[in-house]
Design an enzyme around this catalytic site. Structure first.
Site, PDB file in Angstrom:
ATOM      1  N   ALA A 137      12.537  49.511  23.215  1.00  0.00           N
ATOM      2  CA  ALA A 137      13.297  48.339  22.378  1.00  0.00           C
ATOM      3  C   ALA A 137      13.082  48.829  20.961  1.00  0.00           C
ATOM      4  CB  ALA A 137      12.409  47.285  22.666  1.00  0.00           C
ATOM      5  N   CYS A 193       2.467  43.331  21.584  1.00  0.00           N
ATOM      6  CA  CYS A 193       1.964  44.603  22.078  1.00  0.00           C
ATOM      7  C   CYS A 193       0.399  44.359  21.840  1.00  0.00           C
ATOM      8  CB  CYS A 193       2.276  45.762  21.354  1.00  0.00           C
ATOM      9  SG  CYS A 193       4.167  45.930  21.605  1.00  0.00           S
TER      10      CYS A 193
END
Length: 233
Positions: A163, A179
């Site tokens: 992404a 993340c």
């Protein structure tokens, strides 16, 4: 051959996963070519296999539990999603080298626009050093993430992927700890002051694919020191 597929508009996430699963099965069976699929999604969060409950700060958008590696991430308009369905049975069964090549592909593509992307030990993805911003409380330099990477393998055929932030609404990241990494921020090509369009990025990705993925079999750790990278669990 690698099929390049571009889907305009916003693609439903569950429909995208169903398409990838069917394509991966067909690739493994020798019934379809490998593919790189370029899409955008409506605003949503995805939870990878290492996602921690505490990293979902506010469920502002639908949350999709997914089988890819990694933790929570955001997808939305203005972000180029690159789904990579490649057969590692032919390209080398080395997950670390594969992830390193994905990172190198992003870095080479960003360099087309004068962006110096970087990898960081223990942090999968591509980061942009931000010496123009205040350092972290411990004095270490600030990085902003510009590209997330999360892959899954089924019978050594890859899916999910990358992404890259072109011009998403960066405030949408406020609902998660992206993340699982706090302290550092997120950025995009437009946030960096670059008038890059999705079409511009797509062209850069296509131009830089062959130099990195073109040979039939990956030479062991030939592109980056993948074996020396430390990846989180």
């Amino acid at each position: 051959m690698v099929d390049w597929i571009t889907t305009d508009g916003l693609t439903d996430y569950d429909a995208a996963v169903a398409f990838m699963e069917a394509r991966v099965a067909a690739i493994h069976a020798g019934q379809a070519d490998e593919a790189v699929w370029l899409v955008e999604h409506p605003p949503l969060y995805t939870a990878g296999t290492s996602a921690r409950d505490g990293d979902l700060l506010q469920a502002r958008f639908p949350v999709h539990v997914t089988g890819r590696g990694g933790q929570y991430t955001y997808h939305g308009p203005g972000q180029r999603i690159v789904y990579v369905m490649l057969d590692l049975n032919r390209r080398g069964r080395d997950v670390r080298a594969f992830v390193a090549r994905l990172e190198a592909w992003v870095i080479a593509s960003l360099a087309e626009f004068g962006v110096s992307g970087a990898i960081r030990d223990g942090r999968v993805g591509v980061w942009v050093p931000r010496p123009d911003k205040a350092p972290l409380p411990d004095g270490s330099p600030r990085d902003d993430k510009i590209a997330a990477i999360g892959v899954k393998l089924r019978r050594w055929v890859s899916f999910h992927g990358i992404a890259i932030n072109v011009e998403p609404d960066l405030s949408h990241y406020n609902g998660i700890v992206p993340c699982g990494i706090s302290g550092h921020g997120v950025t995009s090509l437009v946030d960096l002051g670059l008038p890059v369009t999705m079409t511009d990025l797509d062209l850069a990705l296509r131009q830089n694919f062959e130099p990195i993925f073109g040979q039939e079999v990956f030479a062991e750790c030939d592109l980056l020191t993948a074996g020396k990278r430390t990846f989180p669990a």
